[in-house]
Design a protein around this motif. Sequence first.
Motif, PDB file in Angstrom:
ATOM      1  N   THR B  86       0.842  -1.191   0.000  1.00 26.98           N
ATOM      2  CA  THR B  86       0.000   0.000   0.000  1.00 26.98           C
ATOM      3  C   THR B  86       0.876   1.239   0.000  1.00 26.98           C
ATOM      4  O   THR B  86       2.085   1.173   0.209  1.00 26.98           O
ATOM      5  CB  THR B  86      -0.892   0.021   1.245  1.00 26.98           C
ATOM      6  OG1 THR B  86      -0.058   0.071   2.386  1.00 26.98           O
ATOM      7  CG2 THR B  86      -1.778  -1.203   1.321  1.00 26.98           C
ATOM      8  N   VAL B  87       0.222   2.368  -0.220  1.00 28.46           N
ATOM      9  CA  VAL B  87       0.937   3.643  -0.236  1.00 28.46           C
ATOM     10  C   VAL B  87       1.591   3.889   1.121  1.00 28.46           C
ATOM     11  O   VAL B  87       2.734   4.345   1.212  1.00 28.46           O
ATOM     12  CB  VAL B  87      -0.044   4.781  -0.590  1.00 28.46           C
ATOM     13  CG1 VAL B  87       0.612   6.127  -0.406  1.00 28.46           C
ATOM     14  CG2 VAL B  87      -0.538   4.610  -2.012  1.00 28.46           C
ATOM     15  N   GLN B  89       2.662   1.677   3.294  1.00 28.53           N
ATOM     16  CA  GLN B  89       3.856   0.839   3.467  1.00 28.53           C
ATOM     17  C   GLN B  89       5.013   1.388   2.640  1.00 28.53           C
ATOM     18  O   GLN B  89       6.163   1.362   3.085  1.00 28.53           O
ATOM     19  CB  GLN B  89       3.542  -0.596   3.062  1.00 28.53           C
ATOM     20  CG  GLN B  89       2.727  -1.319   4.110  1.00 28.53           C
ATOM     21  CD  GLN B  89       2.138  -2.621   3.577  1.00 28.53           C
ATOM     22  OE1 GLN B  89       1.699  -2.706   2.440  1.00 28.53           O
ATOM     23  NE2 GLN B  89       2.122  -3.631   4.418  1.00 28.53           N
ATOM     24  N   TYR B 103      -5.252   1.853  11.004  1.00 25.14           N
ATOM     25  CA  TYR B 103      -4.362   0.899  10.345  1.00 25.14           C
ATOM     26  C   TYR B 103      -3.467   0.214  11.365  1.00 25.14           C
ATOM     27  O   TYR B 103      -2.880   0.851  12.230  1.00 25.14           O
ATOM     28  CB  TYR B 103      -3.503   1.610   9.297  1.00 25.14           C
ATOM     29  CG  TYR B 103      -2.495   0.696   8.650  1.00 25.14           C
ATOM     30  CD1 TYR B 103      -2.885  -0.183   7.667  1.00 25.14           C
ATOM     31  CD2 TYR B 103      -1.173   0.690   9.068  1.00 25.14           C
ATOM     32  CE1 TYR B 103      -1.971  -1.055   7.097  1.00 25.14           C
ATOM     33  CE2 TYR B 103      -0.248  -0.169   8.500  1.00 25.14           C
ATOM     34  CZ  TYR B 103      -0.664  -1.047   7.515  1.00 25.14           C
ATOM     35  OH  TYR B 103       0.245  -1.907   6.954  1.00 25.14           O
ATOM     36  N   ILE B 109      -7.270  -4.285   6.703  1.00 22.67           N
ATOM     37  CA  ILE B 109      -7.335  -2.841   6.497  1.00 22.67           C
ATOM     38  C   ILE B 109      -8.779  -2.376   6.580  1.00 22.67           C
ATOM     39  O   ILE B 109      -9.665  -2.959   5.947  1.00 22.67           O
ATOM     40  CB  ILE B 109      -6.713  -2.497   5.135  1.00 22.67           C
ATOM     41  CG1 ILE B 109      -5.217  -2.814   5.162  1.00 22.67           C
ATOM     42  CG2 ILE B 109      -6.956  -1.049   4.785  1.00 22.67           C
ATOM     43  CD1 ILE B 109      -4.578  -2.837   3.807  1.00 22.67           C
ATOM     44  N   GLY B 111      -9.543   1.358   6.843  1.00 24.96           N
ATOM     45  CA  GLY B 111      -9.560   2.638   6.129  1.00 24.96           C
ATOM     46  C   GLY B 111     -10.650   3.574   6.582  1.00 24.96           C
ATOM     47  O   GLY B 111     -11.180   4.340   5.784  1.00 24.96           O
ATOM     48  N   SER B 129      -3.930   6.485   2.593  1.00 29.01           N
ATOM     49  CA  SER B 129      -2.764   5.726   2.137  1.00 29.01           C
ATOM     50  C   SER B 129      -2.799   4.277   2.620  1.00 29.01           C
ATOM     51  O   SER B 129      -2.223   3.405   1.983  1.00 29.01           O
ATOM     52  CB  SER B 129      -1.486   6.400   2.606  1.00 29.01           C
ATOM     53  OG  SER B 129      -1.452   6.450   4.004  1.00 29.01           O
ATOM     54  N   CYS B 130      -3.483   3.988   3.727  1.00 28.70           N
ATOM     55  CA  CYS B 130      -3.444   2.624   4.243  1.00 28.70           C
ATOM     56  C   CYS B 130      -4.223   1.677   3.347  1.00 28.70           C
ATOM     57  O   CYS B 130      -3.961   0.485   3.325  1.00 28.70           O
ATOM     58  CB  CYS B 130      -3.967   2.575   5.668  1.00 28.70           C
ATOM     59  SG  CYS B 130      -5.726   2.818   5.818  1.00 28.70           S
ATOM     60  N   ALA B 131      -5.189   2.191   2.598  1.00 29.38           N
ATOM     61  CA  ALA B 131      -6.050   1.327   1.810  1.00 29.38           C
ATOM     62  C   ALA B 131      -5.751   1.412   0.322  1.00 29.38           C
ATOM     63  O   ALA B 131      -6.339   0.700  -0.470  1.00 29.38           O
ATOM     64  CB  ALA B 131      -7.510   1.681   2.046  1.00 29.38           C
ATOM     65  N   MET B 132      -4.826   2.285  -0.067  1.00 31.99           N
ATOM     66  CA  MET B 132      -4.573   2.508  -1.493  1.00 31.99           C
ATOM     67  C   MET B 132      -3.362   1.711  -1.927  1.00 31.99           C
ATOM     68  O   MET B 132      -2.290   1.895  -1.391  1.00 31.99           O
ATOM     69  CB  MET B 132      -4.318   4.010  -1.686  1.00 31.99           C
ATOM     70  CG  MET B 132      -4.049   4.384  -3.113  1.00 31.99           C
ATOM     71  SD  MET B 132      -5.574   4.317  -4.032  1.00 31.99           S
ATOM     72  CE  MET B 132      -5.196   5.369  -5.385  1.00 31.99           C
ATOM     73  N   PRO B 133      -3.503   0.796  -2.893  1.00 34.00           N
ATOM     74  CA  PRO B 133      -2.315   0.095  -3.363  1.00 34.00           C
ATOM     75  C   PRO B 133      -1.395   1.042  -4.127  1.00 34.00           C
ATOM     76  O   PRO B 133      -1.871   1.899  -4.865  1.00 34.00           O
ATOM     77  CB  PRO B 133      -2.872  -1.000  -4.267  1.00 34.00           C
ATOM     78  CG  PRO B 133      -4.260  -0.617  -4.568  1.00 34.00           C
ATOM     79  CD  PRO B 133      -4.736   0.344  -3.546  1.00 34.00           C
TER      80      PRO B 133
END
Lengths: 132, 741
Positions: B86-87, B89, B103, B109, B111, B129-133
Amino acid sequence: MAHAALKTVKVPPNSASLEEARKRTIDFFKLACRSLPSVMEIYNLDDVVTVSQLRSTISAEIRKNAHITNPKVIDLLLFKATEELSNVVTHSKQRHHLIGQYVVGSGLIQDTGAKDQGISDFLKQFYTSNYF
Amino acid sequence: MGFLLHALRRSKPLLRSHLPHPPSNALRWISSSAALHGPASSLDPAPVDPPPKAPVGGARVHIPNPEDAIEVFVDGYPVKIPKGMTVLQACELAGVDIPRFCYHSRLSIAGNCRMCLVEVEKSPKPVASCAMPALPGMKIKTNTPVAKKAREGVMEFLLMNHPLDCPICDQGGECDLQDQSMAFGADRGRFTEMKRSVVDKNLGPLVKTVMTRCIQCTRCVRFATEIAGVQDLGILGRGSGEEIGTYVEKLMTSELSGNVIDICPVGALTSKPFAFKARNWELKGTETIDVTDAVGSNIRIDSRGPEVMRIVPRLNEDINEEWISDKTRFCYDGLKRQRLNDPMIRGPDGRFKAVTWRDALAVVAEVAHQVKREEIVGISGKLSDAESMMALKDFLNKMGSDNVACEGNGVSPNADLRPNYLLNTNIAGLENADAFLLVGTQPRVEAPMVNARIRKTVRATQAKVAYIGPPTDFNYDHQHLGTGPSTLLEIAEGRHAFCSTLKSAKNPVIIVGAGIFEREDKDAILSVVETIAKLNNVVRSDWNGLNVLLLNAAQAAALDLGLVSNPNESIQSAKFLYLMGADDVNLEKLPDDAFVVYQGHHGDKSVYRANVILPSSAFSEKEGTYENTEGCSQWTVPAVPTVGDARDDWKIIRALSEVAGFCLPYDTLTGVRARIKTVAPNLLNVDDREPSTVTLDMKPSCGQQMSPEPFRAAVENFYMTDSISRASKIMAQCSSILSKK
């Protein structure tokens, strides 16, 4: 009276020789022994200790430093001892201080010194505390 | 606090630009952190481009296929990451810590907190960002006005309904909301209406709830369903009526429930026993290990003066990840109750009288001299460390007796081959397994951290679990094959339906419970298990799936050191019984005229039969080596001073040996460890797991017959298994409330 004698305690000049220091030590021991009856009375110690036991405690305390040969150091120790004695006879201490320090404290451990003969340092430390 | 420092560091160039030039030295940024007073933080002109940062927490990432790597840009710096990250990470790898509430790296996740919003180039809105690849070539900006504004807005919304009771909140000082509102929040709020209030829920004797403080991050809900495997917590209502709760009035019945205290970012879920006891900045943390089970979870003991105030987990990916069981976390109040603090001798009237160490040791030594050599028996307890067991064995051997055992290891355990009593797959290795066969063990109560691993594997890979033993409650899908050795025999002979699963499994795992050790026919059972292992290729050169799950912290080290006599037999003829913290040995057959010495820290079961009590220190007060069930040895570190006149276990035995005239040749802990090195060098490889190299084929065959008697539960009551947890009031409450059938 011992009490009166102690009121006039002054810092004496240094001992010139070991001989003089030794004489002073014996004088101090005699002074302390002479004050013992009044100490017994002040602190009501008759039911816990006898004069002769206290006398041997004092001599044991003095003998603990028997190895010291520097007259200056002996003078300093004597000064500290005199101060302690004057604290005792002027009732600046309380009964449990005396009992703790001179009746059941170091005095008793001195008595059992014979029992600890021949045991290792480890065991000696073990008997006093867990942390060594 | 990390967030605060980051924010301060980031805000500095900004601040500086507003200062008159040249900056006067009288104006300094006020901060308590020493790091900020270093040469870098003096008011020299800052470098225009700070160099790229190291990953957060020193993390490293391993990319197996180079073609799976993608490149993204975080704040202008390129960073290589594996596909599917994810973004958030990606930002962490780039060394940028993104603020977050919902998160959590070990949970799914959600979000829903929106705190982790960052700006992504060409995206119309800030993204969570936690949920966006992360996508190839993505340009992520974490420090732009848009991202800052977004965070500030989220903070303002969160604080709208959050009570301002930090001064009386137990989370105060270690609260994510507190830290992040300091770092990212606005300096004022615009909300003037009433704050909402929520009814507190009763989650049992361990977790205190103040639901008004909840920010609906749902970490606890996800933890309960995913890690703990109980469907107790859930979310009710919508909008401002949203609440976390148990749907009906119900307690949280999980052996891992205490972990929700750690993952709650605010003070909504806090520790009930710790409530209002201390503030976290007054506490001294000592990094040590747990001894209530054989897992050896890594813990931190927080103490204030001579008192243990709480126990919290420490990260160790190989053993307990970041969780600990409730027994580990809450048994600490047992360390303050029922303690033995003076050596005691039982007088003729049957009452104990406190004596000096000198007298107590003299009495014990005298009695030890009066009995015959074969009548001397020593048994070490569940919580004994390796050093004291070594000393006990050496002392009794010097006296001429070989009757030294450790409770829980059963009659004459086979300690010749290390793999026979260890969890050979190791705890982290269980994640690679795809079929489990549990024989007479219920890991949920015997070793909750091992159970959490099995559950993790089952959830991730749908591994099959089969169980042989008394009916019990698992928190993952399993097949209950049977209750006794007859089922085992069916599998060994290939007549059972589970055989095909086991055969087709790539990495099969068999776990045998240490409760089997107490059975008469344990050798027969173990040889049948080995037959199954051979038939199904469980032990190969690259995979060892044959495991024994031990119950107590002392067991593995005791077997390594060779404390392997037969206590059941020797107790019947014992005249001098030395119990080193052994409380669960059966003393019924002990002759009435036997002299019993109990050395331990708690006045527990065996004290009722003892003639002399020698007080020793508990695991929180001494330095000792413990080997866990997978063969990893670890050290405890003293956190608090000993109670009363207690001494360390090995020191007591060393002193007694001298009084008895059989002086042991070591005076220091280093000396004892040097002696251990000659017996079991693996115990000195601390924090390292020594793999065993011998194979099964070396084991002699066994001619014993299996009895058809079904397996019994090894742990009756999860909350009370040893002298510390039996003395604990919290554990007593738990067992009365939560273990109710």
